[in-house]
Write a protein that holds these residues in place. Structure first.
Motif, PDB file in Angstrom:
ATOM      1  N   GLU A 246       0.840  -1.193   0.000  1.00  0.00           N
ATOM      2  CA  GLU A 246       0.000   0.000   0.000  1.00  0.00           C
ATOM      3  C   GLU A 246       0.885   1.256   0.000  1.00  0.00           C
ATOM      4  OE1 GLU A 246      -3.988   1.609   2.380  1.00  0.00           O
ATOM      5  OE2 GLU A 246      -3.038  -0.257   2.973  1.00  0.00           O
ATOM      6  N   ILE A 247       1.837   1.265  -0.906  1.00  0.00           N
ATOM      7  CA  ILE A 247       2.744   2.394  -1.083  1.00  0.00           C
ATOM      8  C   ILE A 247       2.552   2.916  -2.502  1.00  0.00           C
ATOM      9  CG2 ILE A 247       5.158   3.167  -1.093  1.00  0.00           C
ATOM     10  CD1 ILE A 247       5.809   0.783   0.727  1.00  0.00           C
ATOM     11  N   PRO A 248       2.337   4.217  -2.686  1.00  0.00           N
ATOM     12  CA  PRO A 248       2.173   4.754  -4.035  1.00  0.00           C
ATOM     13  C   PRO A 248       3.456   4.595  -4.851  1.00  0.00           C
ATOM     14  CG  PRO A 248       1.351   6.299  -2.389  1.00  0.00           C
ATOM     15  CD  PRO A 248       2.121   5.240  -1.648  1.00  0.00           C
ATOM     16  N   PRO A 249       3.349   4.194  -6.110  1.00  0.00           N
ATOM     17  CA  PRO A 249       4.544   4.017  -6.950  1.00  0.00           C
ATOM     18  C   PRO A 249       5.430   5.251  -7.026  1.00  0.00           C
ATOM     19  CG  PRO A 249       2.647   2.997  -7.997  1.00  0.00           C
ATOM     20  CD  PRO A 249       2.114   3.734  -6.800  1.00  0.00           C
ATOM     21  N   ASN A 250       4.833   6.445  -7.026  1.00  0.00           N
ATOM     22  CA  ASN A 250       5.642   7.656  -7.175  1.00  0.00           C
ATOM     23  C   ASN A 250       6.426   8.009  -5.903  1.00  0.00           C
ATOM     24  OD1 ASN A 250       3.157   8.372  -5.901  1.00  0.00           O
ATOM     25  ND2 ASN A 250       3.568  10.527  -6.332  1.00  0.00           N
ATOM     26  N   LEU A 251       6.119   7.337  -4.789  1.00  0.00           N
ATOM     27  CA  LEU A 251       6.840   7.605  -3.536  1.00  0.00           C
ATOM     28  C   LEU A 251       7.802   6.478  -3.167  1.00  0.00           C
ATOM     29  CD1 LEU A 251       3.914   9.010  -1.321  1.00  0.00           C
ATOM     30  CD2 LEU A 251       5.541  10.291  -2.741  1.00  0.00           C
ATOM     31  N   PHE A 252       7.716   5.382  -3.893  1.00  0.00           N
ATOM     32  CA  PHE A 252       8.472   4.196  -3.495  1.00  0.00           C
ATOM     33  C   PHE A 252       9.980   4.392  -3.612  1.00  0.00           C
ATOM     34  CE2 PHE A 252      10.424   0.063  -4.660  1.00  0.00           C
ATOM     35  CZ  PHE A 252      10.236  -0.580  -3.454  1.00  0.00           C
ATOM     36  N   LYS A 253      10.440   5.017  -4.690  1.00  0.00           N
ATOM     37  CA  LYS A 253      11.876   5.185  -4.878  1.00  0.00           C
ATOM     38  C   LYS A 253      12.487   5.996  -3.739  1.00  0.00           C
ATOM     39  CE  LYS A 253      15.379   6.542  -8.272  1.00  0.00           C
ATOM     40  NZ  LYS A 253      16.251   7.220  -7.274  1.00  0.00           N
ATOM     41  N   THR A 254      11.788   7.054  -3.336  1.00  0.00           N
ATOM     42  CA  THR A 254      12.281   7.873  -2.232  1.00  0.00           C
ATOM     43  C   THR A 254      12.377   7.041  -0.959  1.00  0.00           C
ATOM     44  OG1 THR A 254      11.310   9.862  -3.182  1.00  0.00           O
ATOM     45  CG2 THR A 254      11.846   9.932  -0.843  1.00  0.00           C
ATOM     46  N   ALA A 255      11.347   6.226  -0.711  1.00  0.00           N
ATOM     47  CA  ALA A 255      11.340   5.385   0.481  1.00  0.00           C
ATOM     48  C   ALA A 255      12.480   4.370   0.443  1.00  0.00           C
ATOM     49  CB  ALA A 255      10.002   4.674   0.615  1.00  0.00           C
ATOM     50  N   MET A 256      12.659   3.717  -0.692  1.00  0.00           N
ATOM     51  CA  MET A 256      13.691   2.695  -0.803  1.00  0.00           C
ATOM     52  C   MET A 256      15.095   3.295  -0.773  1.00  0.00           C
ATOM     53  SD  MET A 256      14.601  -0.400  -0.904  1.00  0.00           S
ATOM     54  CE  MET A 256      13.207  -1.467  -1.275  1.00  0.00           C
ATOM     55  N   ASP A 257      15.274   4.425  -1.449  1.00  0.00           N
ATOM     56  CA  ASP A 257      16.587   5.088  -1.433  1.00  0.00           C
ATOM     57  C   ASP A 257      16.984   5.472  -0.013  1.00  0.00           C
ATOM     58  OD1 ASP A 257      16.808   4.823  -4.145  1.00  0.00           O
ATOM     59  OD2 ASP A 257      16.332   6.911  -4.618  1.00  0.00           O
ATOM     60  N   GLY A 258      16.023   6.007   0.749  1.00  0.00           N
ATOM     61  CA  GLY A 258      16.301   6.377   2.136  1.00  0.00           C
ATOM     62  C   GLY A 258      16.617   5.167   2.989  1.00  0.00           C
TER      63      GLY A 258
END
Length: 265
Positions: free
Chosen positions: A74-86
Protein backbone atom coordinates in the motif's frame (compact mmCIF):
# COMPACT_ATOMS: atom_id res chain seq x y z
CA UNK A 1 -2.77 -43.68 -59.90
CA UNK A 2 -0.83 -45.70 -57.32
CA UNK A 3 1.79 -42.97 -57.25
CA UNK A 4 -0.90 -40.40 -56.57
CA UNK A 5 -2.37 -42.49 -53.76
CA UNK A 6 1.11 -43.05 -52.29
CA UNK A 7 1.83 -39.29 -52.40
CA UNK A 8 -1.50 -38.56 -50.78
CA UNK A 9 -0.77 -41.09 -48.02
CA UNK A 10 2.60 -39.53 -47.36
CA UNK A 11 0.96 -36.10 -47.17
CA UNK A 12 -1.62 -37.38 -44.66
CA UNK A 13 1.14 -38.87 -42.52
CA UNK A 14 3.11 -35.63 -42.61
CA UNK A 15 0.04 -33.58 -41.69
CA UNK A 16 -0.76 -35.97 -38.83
CA UNK A 17 2.83 -35.77 -37.61
CA UNK A 18 2.83 -31.96 -37.73
CA UNK A 19 -0.55 -31.82 -35.96
CA UNK A 20 0.61 -34.26 -33.29
CA UNK A 21 3.77 -32.25 -32.70
CA UNK A 22 1.76 -29.04 -32.48
CA UNK A 23 -0.63 -30.69 -30.02
CA UNK A 24 2.30 -31.90 -27.91
CA UNK A 25 3.81 -28.41 -28.02
CA UNK A 26 0.52 -26.93 -26.81
CA UNK A 27 0.39 -29.43 -23.96
CA UNK A 28 3.98 -28.70 -23.02
CA UNK A 29 3.31 -24.95 -22.99
CA UNK A 30 0.20 -25.54 -20.88
CA UNK A 31 2.19 -27.66 -18.46
CA UNK A 32 4.68 -24.84 -18.07
CA UNK A 33 1.94 -22.42 -16.98
CA UNK A 34 2.25 -22.74 -13.24
CA UNK A 35 -0.23 -20.57 -11.37
CA UNK A 36 1.10 -18.04 -8.90
CA UNK A 37 -0.02 -18.41 -5.28
CA UNK A 38 -1.61 -15.25 -3.88
CA UNK A 39 -2.33 -14.29 -0.26
CA UNK A 40 -3.97 -11.12 1.03
CA UNK A 41 -2.67 -9.97 4.41
CA UNK A 42 -4.98 -7.51 6.18
CA UNK A 43 -3.02 -5.08 8.34
CA UNK A 44 -4.10 -2.63 11.07
CA UNK A 45 -1.47 0.03 10.37
CA UNK A 46 -0.70 1.97 13.59
CA UNK A 47 -2.56 -0.66 15.59
CA UNK A 48 0.41 -2.99 15.15
CA UNK A 49 2.33 -0.72 17.54
CA UNK A 50 -0.27 -0.88 20.32
CA UNK A 51 -2.07 -4.23 19.99
CA UNK A 52 -0.92 -6.97 22.36
CA UNK A 53 -1.13 -9.78 19.77
CA UNK A 54 -1.13 -8.42 16.22
CA UNK A 55 2.23 -6.73 16.69
CA UNK A 56 5.02 -5.97 14.25
CA UNK A 57 6.91 -8.95 15.71
CA UNK A 58 3.91 -11.14 14.88
CA UNK A 59 3.85 -9.70 11.37
CA UNK A 60 7.51 -10.59 10.93
CA UNK A 61 6.73 -14.20 11.76
CA UNK A 62 3.81 -14.26 9.30
CA UNK A 63 5.81 -12.81 6.42
CA UNK A 64 8.79 -15.04 7.18
CA UNK A 65 6.54 -18.12 7.24
CA UNK A 66 4.78 -17.16 3.99
CA UNK A 67 8.17 -16.62 2.35
CA UNK A 68 6.87 -14.60 -0.63
CA UNK A 69 8.65 -13.85 -3.88
CA UNK A 70 6.83 -10.53 -4.30
CA UNK A 71 5.04 -8.27 -1.83
CA UNK A 72 2.47 -5.87 -3.28
CA UNK A 73 2.24 -2.93 -0.91
CA UNK A 74 0.00 0.00 0.00
CA UNK A 75 2.74 2.39 -1.08
CA UNK A 76 2.17 4.75 -4.03
CA UNK A 77 4.54 4.02 -6.95
CA UNK A 78 5.64 7.66 -7.18
CA UNK A 79 6.84 7.61 -3.54
CA UNK A 80 8.47 4.20 -3.50
CA UNK A 81 11.88 5.19 -4.88
CA UNK A 82 12.28 7.87 -2.23
CA UNK A 83 11.34 5.39 0.48
CA UNK A 84 13.69 2.69 -0.80
CA UNK A 85 16.59 5.09 -1.43
CA UNK A 86 16.30 6.38 2.14
CA UNK A 87 16.16 2.85 3.51
CA UNK A 88 19.26 1.79 1.59
CA UNK A 89 21.08 4.91 2.71
CA UNK A 90 20.05 5.12 6.39
CA UNK A 91 18.58 1.69 7.10
CA UNK A 92 15.35 3.48 7.99
CA UNK A 93 12.28 4.98 6.30
CA UNK A 94 12.03 8.77 6.04
CA UNK A 95 9.45 9.13 3.26
CA UNK A 96 6.44 10.67 5.10
CA UNK A 97 3.62 8.57 3.62
CA UNK A 98 5.43 5.24 4.00
CA UNK A 99 6.42 6.16 7.57
CA UNK A 100 2.73 5.92 8.55
CA UNK A 101 2.77 2.16 8.04
CA UNK A 102 4.73 0.19 10.68
CA UNK A 103 4.15 -2.98 8.65
CA UNK A 104 6.57 -1.51 6.10
CA UNK A 105 8.91 0.48 8.35
CA UNK A 106 9.47 -2.25 10.94
CA UNK A 107 8.72 -5.42 9.01
CA UNK A 108 8.76 -5.58 5.24
CA UNK A 109 11.61 -3.22 4.38
CA UNK A 110 13.94 -4.76 7.01
CA UNK A 111 13.00 -8.33 5.99
CA UNK A 112 13.71 -7.52 2.34
CA UNK A 113 17.42 -7.39 3.16
CA UNK A 114 17.57 -11.05 4.17
CA UNK A 115 14.61 -12.75 2.49
CA UNK A 116 15.15 -11.61 -1.09
CA UNK A 117 11.55 -10.81 -2.03
CA UNK A 118 10.75 -7.86 -4.27
CA UNK A 119 8.64 -5.01 -2.90
CA UNK A 120 6.17 -3.69 -5.47
CA UNK A 121 4.30 -0.41 -4.79
CA UNK A 122 0.64 -0.61 -5.83
CA UNK A 123 -1.32 2.04 -3.90
CA UNK A 124 -3.58 4.34 -5.93
CA UNK A 125 -3.44 7.00 -3.19
CA UNK A 126 -2.35 10.58 -3.89
CA UNK A 127 -2.03 13.49 -1.49
CA UNK A 128 -4.32 15.67 -3.59
CA UNK A 129 -6.97 12.95 -3.61
CA UNK A 130 -6.81 12.58 0.16
CA UNK A 131 -7.00 16.36 0.68
CA UNK A 132 -9.98 16.70 -1.65
CA UNK A 133 -11.78 13.78 0.02
CA UNK A 134 -11.35 15.31 3.45
CA UNK A 135 -12.68 18.66 2.29
CA UNK A 136 -15.67 17.09 0.54
CA UNK A 137 -16.61 14.97 3.57
CA UNK A 138 -16.48 18.05 5.82
CA UNK A 139 -18.70 19.91 3.38
CA UNK A 140 -21.22 17.05 3.31
CA UNK A 141 -21.27 16.89 7.11
CA UNK A 142 -21.98 20.62 7.36
CA UNK A 143 -24.64 20.64 4.63
CA UNK A 144 -28.07 20.78 6.30
CA UNK A 145 -29.66 19.20 3.23
CA UNK A 146 -27.48 16.09 3.73
CA UNK A 147 -28.37 15.39 7.37
CA UNK A 148 -30.09 12.09 6.53
CA UNK A 149 -27.18 10.93 4.37
CA UNK A 150 -24.66 11.70 7.07
CA UNK A 151 -26.80 10.03 9.73
CA UNK A 152 -27.02 6.87 7.60
CA UNK A 153 -23.24 6.89 7.15
CA UNK A 154 -22.65 7.29 10.89
CA UNK A 155 -25.21 4.58 11.68
CA UNK A 156 -23.40 2.13 9.42
CA UNK A 157 -20.07 2.89 11.08
CA UNK A 158 -21.49 2.56 14.59
CA UNK A 159 -23.25 -0.71 13.79
CA UNK A 160 -20.13 -2.18 12.21
CA UNK A 161 -18.01 -1.13 15.19
CA UNK A 162 -20.49 -2.53 17.71
CA UNK A 163 -20.70 -5.92 15.97
CA UNK A 164 -16.92 -6.06 15.68
CA UNK A 165 -16.46 -5.30 19.40
CA UNK A 166 -19.21 -7.74 20.37
CA UNK A 167 -17.32 -10.51 18.57
CA UNK A 168 -14.64 -10.24 21.23
CA UNK A 169 -12.03 -10.63 18.50
CA UNK A 170 -10.90 -7.06 17.86
CA UNK A 171 -7.54 -7.13 16.02
CA UNK A 172 -7.45 -10.92 16.24
CA UNK A 173 -5.40 -11.86 13.14
CA UNK A 174 -7.36 -15.10 12.72
CA UNK A 175 -10.68 -13.27 12.74
CA UNK A 176 -9.42 -10.48 10.47
CA UNK A 177 -8.70 -13.11 7.82
CA UNK A 178 -12.25 -14.47 7.63
CA UNK A 179 -15.25 -13.74 5.43
CA UNK A 180 -17.18 -12.79 8.57
CA UNK A 181 -14.76 -9.95 9.22
CA UNK A 182 -15.19 -8.72 5.64
CA UNK A 183 -18.98 -8.81 6.05
CA UNK A 184 -18.78 -6.70 9.21
CA UNK A 185 -16.60 -4.18 7.41
CA UNK A 186 -19.14 -4.02 4.59
CA UNK A 187 -21.86 -2.89 7.01
CA UNK A 188 -19.99 0.41 7.26
CA UNK A 189 -18.34 0.55 3.87
CA UNK A 190 -21.30 -0.19 1.62
CA UNK A 191 -23.48 2.75 2.85
CA UNK A 192 -20.41 4.99 2.65
CA UNK A 193 -19.78 3.81 -0.89
CA UNK A 194 -23.41 4.11 -2.01
CA UNK A 195 -23.87 7.58 -0.54
CA UNK A 196 -20.58 9.26 -1.36
CA UNK A 197 -18.44 7.32 -3.87
CA UNK A 198 -19.34 9.34 -6.98
CA UNK A 199 -19.27 12.60 -5.07
CA UNK A 200 -15.83 11.96 -3.62
CA UNK A 201 -14.38 11.22 -7.06
CA UNK A 202 -10.99 9.50 -6.86
CA UNK A 203 -11.28 9.41 -3.07
CA UNK A 204 -14.53 7.39 -3.08
CA UNK A 205 -14.39 3.89 -1.60
CA UNK A 206 -15.06 2.02 -4.83
CA UNK A 207 -12.90 4.42 -6.82
CA UNK A 208 -9.83 4.17 -4.59
CA UNK A 209 -10.09 0.38 -4.54
CA UNK A 210 -10.24 0.38 -8.33
CA UNK A 211 -7.11 2.55 -8.39
CA UNK A 212 -5.31 0.22 -5.98
CA UNK A 213 -6.40 -2.89 -7.82
CA UNK A 214 -5.40 -1.50 -11.21
CA UNK A 215 -1.80 -1.45 -9.96
CA UNK A 216 -2.20 -4.88 -8.38
CA UNK A 217 -3.50 -6.24 -11.70
CA UNK A 218 -0.49 -4.81 -13.52
CA UNK A 219 1.84 -6.67 -11.18
CA UNK A 220 -0.14 -9.90 -11.50
CA UNK A 221 -0.06 -9.65 -15.29
CA UNK A 222 3.66 -8.93 -15.36
CA UNK A 223 4.41 -12.06 -13.32
CA UNK A 224 1.66 -14.29 -14.72
CA UNK A 225 2.31 -18.05 -14.65
CA UNK A 226 5.70 -17.84 -12.95
CA UNK A 227 4.85 -20.27 -10.17
CA UNK A 228 5.70 -17.62 -7.59
CA UNK A 229 4.14 -16.68 -4.26
CA UNK A 230 2.69 -13.17 -4.11
CA UNK A 231 1.68 -11.46 -0.86
CA UNK A 232 -0.66 -8.46 -0.96
CA UNK A 233 -0.47 -6.23 2.14
CA UNK A 234 -3.14 -3.56 2.65
CA UNK A 235 -5.32 -2.22 5.41
CA UNK A 236 -7.72 -5.00 6.41
CA UNK A 237 -10.77 -3.05 5.21
CA UNK A 238 -9.59 -3.48 1.60
CA UNK A 239 -9.20 -7.25 1.89
CA UNK A 240 -12.77 -8.24 1.05
CA UNK A 241 -12.90 -5.96 -2.01
CA UNK A 242 -9.62 -7.34 -3.36
CA UNK A 243 -10.57 -10.96 -2.77
CA UNK A 244 -13.83 -10.56 -4.68
CA UNK A 245 -11.83 -9.36 -7.69
CA UNK A 246 -8.98 -11.85 -7.30
CA UNK A 247 -11.43 -14.76 -7.30
CA UNK A 248 -12.38 -13.82 -10.87
CA UNK A 249 -8.87 -14.65 -12.09
CA UNK A 250 -8.14 -18.14 -13.39
CA UNK A 251 -4.36 -17.74 -13.50
CA UNK A 252 -3.77 -17.63 -9.73
CA UNK A 253 -4.37 -19.83 -6.70
CA UNK A 254 -5.60 -17.90 -3.68
CA UNK A 255 -4.21 -19.31 -0.43
CA UNK A 256 -5.92 -19.03 2.94
CA UNK A 257 -4.01 -17.18 5.64
CA UNK A 258 -5.01 -19.48 8.52
CA UNK A 259 -2.41 -22.24 7.92
CA UNK A 260 0.37 -19.65 8.04
CA UNK A 261 -1.02 -18.15 11.24
CA UNK A 262 -1.31 -21.56 12.86
CA UNK A 263 2.30 -22.39 11.95
CA UNK A 264 3.70 -19.56 14.09
CA UNK A 265 1.89 -20.44 17.30
Amino acid sequence: MQKTIRSFSILVVLLFTITSCKHKEDIDQSDNKIKNEVLVLGTIHGGHLTDSVYTTAYLKKIVTNINPDYILTEIPPNLFKTAMDGFKRDDSISEPRTMRFPEYVDVIFPLSKTMGFEIIPTAGWTRSMATARGEQLRAIRQDTSRIKDWAQYVKGNNLSDSIYKASGKVNDPYFIHTNTYDSIQDIALQPYNKLFNDELGLGGWENINIAHYWNIEKALEKHRYQGKRILITYGAGHKGWFLRELRKREDIQILEMSPFLEAIQ
